[in-house]
Design a protein around this motif. Structure first.
Motif, short mmCIF file in Angstrom:
data_model
loop_
_atom_site.label_atom_id
_atom_site.label_comp_id
_atom_site.label_asym_id
_atom_site.label_seq_id
_atom_site.Cartn_x
_atom_site.Cartn_y
_atom_site.Cartn_z
N ARG B 74 0.82 -1.22 0.00
CA ARG B 74 0.00 0.00 0.00
C ARG B 74 0.85 1.27 0.00
NH1 ARG B 74 -3.27 -2.98 -1.83
NH2 ARG B 74 -5.13 -3.76 -0.78
N ARG B 77 3.30 3.22 -5.06
CA ARG B 77 2.32 3.65 -6.06
C ARG B 77 2.05 2.55 -7.10
NH1 ARG B 77 2.60 6.58 -10.68
NH2 ARG B 77 4.86 6.64 -10.55
N GLN B 80 -0.14 -0.21 -4.92
CA GLN B 80 -1.14 0.11 -3.90
C GLN B 80 -2.57 -0.27 -4.29
OE1 GLN B 80 -0.65 4.27 -3.11
NE2 GLN B 80 -1.39 4.93 -5.12
N GLN B 81 -2.81 -0.50 -5.58
CA GLN B 81 -4.16 -0.85 -6.02
C GLN B 81 -4.39 -2.37 -6.09
OE1 GLN B 81 -6.56 1.40 -6.56
NE2 GLN B 81 -5.13 3.03 -6.02
#
Lengths: 179, 128
Positions: B74, B77, B80-81
């Motif tokens: 998380r 970048r 994190q999804q």
């Protein structure tokens, strides 16, 4: 779940349970009929643990409910030992049980033995001793700190069904085997 | 092409038996793009380079536990999804609460059935 005995020294576990200890005086005790018990020991940390389980259907395949159940039983024991400081790479095993106590359980016994051997091989945990199969029940006393295990064979006629949550009778004067 | 044909999943578990159980369950569900790692840190590095849609991670692992892996994912970048499902033998309230705070998408307890795993994954990614 793990089972804590009165006095903190002798712990008796039943099917579906496990116990881990680094208490120098501790003894883990169980009575096995068709069930299997794996005693794990980590000599450097001087900690050990035992579980007691049964894969009831004895079906193969890595996604079968039995294999998942057995892997879960093993993982709970291993994780608890690691949480208490055991090194995974130093674990050793001793395996007991899976007796053919009744005709109904004869195939199950073989499946339980095969599962444990395969599991220990896959996880690179050396099996130092095993006493499995046969037609007797077994009483196992395991000292988790030293890794010593003692087996007493219980005559078939005296063996209580280990699926029942009853406290087993005191050990009879049967020969003791050291592992 | 259905979702399960496109879905890429990474399984992270230090025990080879558990990895096999999870990946074989994914095979049974028809999810063919699944990869497995036995170490959280190695998984993290690989995910940063090649993100997947979903991670199925064990909680108890020696170097980096499942929630530490989630936290690290998380923070990046690139990762994190990624959907994250924790696979654990014992889901204590503390693990659940900490997981929720870190952005855990779902949790499944071992031992699980194939149907339970399917339902768990579908709650994160939609119908397979």
């Amino acid at each position: 779940m793990s089972h804590i005995a009165m006095g903190g020294k002798v712990v008796t576990i039943f099917q579906g349970e496990f116990h881990v200890s680094d208490d120098p005086g501790a003894v883990i005790n169980t009575l096995l009929g068709s069930c299997i018990a794996v005693c794990l020991h980590e000599p450097q940390r001087r900690i050990g643990g035992m579980n007691h389980f049964l894969l009831p259907e004895g079906q193969g395949g890595s996604t079968s409910p039995d294999v998942k159940q057995g892997a879960h039983a093993m993982e709970l024991l291993i994780n608890d030992m690691i949480k208490r400081g055991a090194m995974r790479s130093k674990l050793t095993a001793k395996v007991f049980g899976a007796g053919r106590i009744t005709q109904r359980f004869s195939y199950v016994s073989e499946a339980n033995i095969a599962f444990v051997r395969q599991f220990l091989r896959a996880e690179n945990i050396p099996c130092l001793a095993e006493s499995v199969g046969g037609e007797s029940a077994r009483r196992i006393r395991f000292e988790p700190v030293t890794g010593d295990a003692r087996q007493m064979l219980v005559p078939r006629s005296d063996a209580k069904e280990d699926l029942r949550p009853v406290r087993p009778p005191p050990p009879a004067a049967n020969p003791v085997e050291l592992f | 092409m259905s979702l399960k044909d496109q879905l890429r999943i990474m399984v992270v578990d230090d025990m080879s038996t558990s990895r096999a159980i999870i990946t074989n369950t994914l095979d049974e569900l028809g999810i063919v793009h699944n990869y497995a790692e036995n170490d959280g840190q190695v998984a993290l590095n690989k995910l940063a380079a090649n993100p997947v849609h979903l991670v199925l991670s064990d909680y108890n692992m020696p170097k980096m536990d499942g929630l530490q892996l989630l936290h690290a994912l998380r923070q990046n970048r690139m990762t994190q999804q990624i959907g994250f499902i924790l696979v654990t033998g014992r889901a204590t309230p503390e693990i659940v609460q900490q997981g929720q705070q870190l952005g855990l998408n779902n949790l499944i307890e071992k031992p699980f059935t194939t149907a339970q795993m399917k339902a768990c994954i579908e709650r994160v990614v939609g119908p397979l």
